[in-house]
Write a protein that holds these residues in place. Structure first.
Motif, short mmCIF file in Angstrom:
data_model
loop_
_atom_site.label_atom_id
_atom_site.label_comp_id
_atom_site.label_asym_id
_atom_site.label_seq_id
_atom_site.Cartn_x
_atom_site.Cartn_y
_atom_site.Cartn_z
N GLU A 176 -6.87 14.11 -5.84
CA GLU A 176 -5.70 13.39 -5.35
C GLU A 176 -6.07 12.29 -4.35
OE1 GLU A 176 -2.73 15.78 -3.39
OE2 GLU A 176 -1.33 14.09 -3.29
N SER A 208 0.82 -1.22 0.00
CA SER A 208 0.00 0.00 0.00
C SER A 208 0.85 1.27 0.00
CB SER A 208 -1.02 0.00 1.14
OG SER A 208 -0.49 -0.55 2.29
N ASP A 209 1.97 1.26 0.74
CA ASP A 209 2.81 2.47 0.75
C ASP A 209 3.36 2.78 -0.64
OD1 ASP A 209 2.34 2.80 3.39
OD2 ASP A 209 4.26 1.94 4.07
N LYS A 210 3.78 1.73 -1.32
CA LYS A 210 4.32 1.91 -2.66
C LYS A 210 3.27 2.51 -3.60
CE LYS A 210 7.54 -0.91 -4.61
NZ LYS A 210 8.11 -2.19 -5.03
N LYS A 225 -3.95 7.45 -12.95
CA LYS A 225 -4.11 6.59 -11.77
C LYS A 225 -4.18 5.13 -12.20
CE LYS A 225 -6.82 9.86 -8.97
NZ LYS A 225 -8.17 10.11 -8.42
N THR A 260 -5.06 10.55 -1.25
CA THR A 260 -4.17 10.61 -0.08
C THR A 260 -4.71 9.62 0.94
OG1 THR A 260 -5.56 12.28 0.98
CG2 THR A 260 -3.80 13.10 -0.45
N PRO A 261 -3.89 9.25 1.94
CA PRO A 261 -4.40 8.32 2.95
C PRO A 261 -5.66 8.86 3.64
CG PRO A 261 -2.02 8.55 3.13
CD PRO A 261 -2.45 9.54 2.10
N LYS A 296 0.66 9.94 -5.27
CA LYS A 296 0.74 11.29 -4.70
C LYS A 296 0.69 12.36 -5.79
CE LYS A 296 3.03 12.77 -0.52
NZ LYS A 296 4.06 12.30 0.38
N LEU A 348 0.46 4.14 -2.78
CA LEU A 348 0.01 5.48 -2.37
C LEU A 348 1.08 6.54 -2.64
CD1 LEU A 348 -2.04 4.68 0.86
CD2 LEU A 348 -2.90 5.36 -1.38
N SER A 349 2.36 6.15 -2.49
CA SER A 349 3.37 7.17 -2.75
C SER A 349 3.45 7.50 -4.23
CB SER A 349 4.73 6.78 -2.15
OG SER A 349 5.29 5.75 -2.91
N ARG A 350 3.21 6.50 -5.08
CA ARG A 350 3.21 6.77 -6.52
C ARG A 350 1.99 7.55 -6.97
NH1 ARG A 350 5.78 1.22 -9.06
NH2 ARG A 350 7.71 1.34 -7.87
N THR A 384 2.21 -0.78 -11.23
CA THR A 384 2.74 -1.12 -9.91
C THR A 384 2.28 -2.52 -9.51
OG1 THR A 384 2.64 1.22 -9.34
CG2 THR A 384 2.97 -0.32 -7.52
#
Ligand code: XMP
Length: 328
Positions: A218, A86-88, A102, A220-221, A94, A90-92, A109
């Motif tokens: 956008e 999930s971090d990967k 998207k 975002t978390p 951003k 979400l950071s992409r 990814t």
């Protein structure tokens, strides 16, 4: 259901023939009915030589990853790995607001994460003296096959959302597609015969890019948390009202506007949730679902009261065409 029972027997036999006594197969699962039925068939045919991968892309529904994991792994005993990427993702994502961007980011990814995990499994399997992974399971249905063949005209660029093909380009795996001759209703019948729960069999389709395309603007978390919470309440109320199966697809979209509200003697500026629900059989055309107003009332007041950051709920009364089912 004799037709389906004999289909299952034949398909399991066919998988065993193709894969052989010691072949290894990898495949992605999402928790949807197609990939779950396909995975269950593989499990029946070759046991733990089928390796399932569930990629957490950070934009699945509330608690979805945990639920899918516990069902497939603990209940169906499928040899499953969950990769929390999930971090990967979400950071992409951003700063990205364009829906097609998207989709591309999430698609690419996904392939990257899936391939990394498949390579890891392959290495481990070989280390333990077993064969290399040779096959890739895909839960492709007949309409997907048709669509990917005919998806060459201008309609192809309306929205890029086909699942066939991509994964194969980089991995030299051979495809196994046990559902490629079936329509959705037949897959559901398969699910029934395989004793999958109704909850799963009749689950509404969920797009690969998940709620990332239902968050307009956008991702975002914080936005993911709002969209998830609203969607969860919406679906929960639909189920409580006994309407889930009448509706082909329902979800909450988070709009990128701040609406004015009032709280005590102060103005507030908070976000807007748009509720979408459609009736359709083929998803090519669709009518908006005519909810009893009492239900909309309940859903709206729950979302506004329970989801922080939302002060307005609207209901989408557009049919397809010209609107599409997803907002994006
Ligand atoms: P539209 O919005 O084109 O949607 O009317 C028709 C059906 O396709 C789904 N959809 C997607 N599925 N990836 C997917 O896997 C996507 O990018 C995507 N976009 C739309 C949509 O949910 C509906 O069921």
């Amino acid at each position: 259901d004799p037709f389906i029972e004999s289909f299952i027997d034949k398909e399991i036999e066919r998988i065993r023939q193709i894969v052989g006594k010691d072949g290894e197969v990898v495949g992605a699962v999402s928790g949807g009915v197609d990939s779950t039925v396909a995975a269950k068939l593989m499990k029946e045919a070759i046991g733990d030589r089928f390796h399932a991968i569930l990629v957490d892309n950070g934009v699945m529904r509330l608690n979805e990853c945990t639920t899918v994991n516990s069902y497939l792994h603990s209940h169906l005993k499928i040899n499953l790995r969950v990769v929390d990427a999930s971090d990967k993702f979400l950071s992409r994502l951003k700063g990205v607001t364009d829906p097609e961007k998207k989709r591309k980011i999430i698609g690419n990814t996904f392939i990257e994460v899936f391939e990394e995990e498949a390579a890891r499994i392959d290495k481990e399997t070989r280390k333990s003296g077993r064969k290399s992974i040779e096959y890739l399971l895909q839960g492709t249905l007949y309409p997907d096959v048709i669509e990917s063949v005919s998806f060459k005209g201008p309609s192809a660029v309306i929205k890029t959302h086909h699942n066939v093909g991509g994964l194969l380009q980089d991995m030299k795996l051979k495809l196994i597609e046990p559902l490629r001759e079936l329509f959705k209703d037949e897959v559901r019948r398969l699910g029934k015969v395989l004793s999958l729960p109704d909850d799963l069999i009749y689950r509404h389709p969920f797009p690969g890019p998940g709620i990332a395309i239902r968050i307009l603007g956008e991702v975002t978390p914080e936005q993911v948390a709002i969209a998830r919470a609203a969607d969860h309440i919406y679906i929960e109320e639909i189920k409580k009202a006994g309407l889930y199966r009448e509706i082909a697809q329902a979800y909450a979209a988070l709009l990128p506007v701040k609406a004015v509200g009032v709280m005590g003697d102060k103005r507030t500026y908070e976000q807007v949730i748009a509720l979408r629900a459609v009736e359709t059989t083929d998803f090519m055309t669709a009518d908006w679902y005519d909810f009893p107003h009492t239900i909309l009332k309940k859903i709206s007041s729950r979302i506004i009261n329970e989801v922080k950051g939302v002060n307005r709920v609207v209901y989408d009364i557009s049919s397809k065409p010209p609107a599409t089912i997803e907002w994006y």
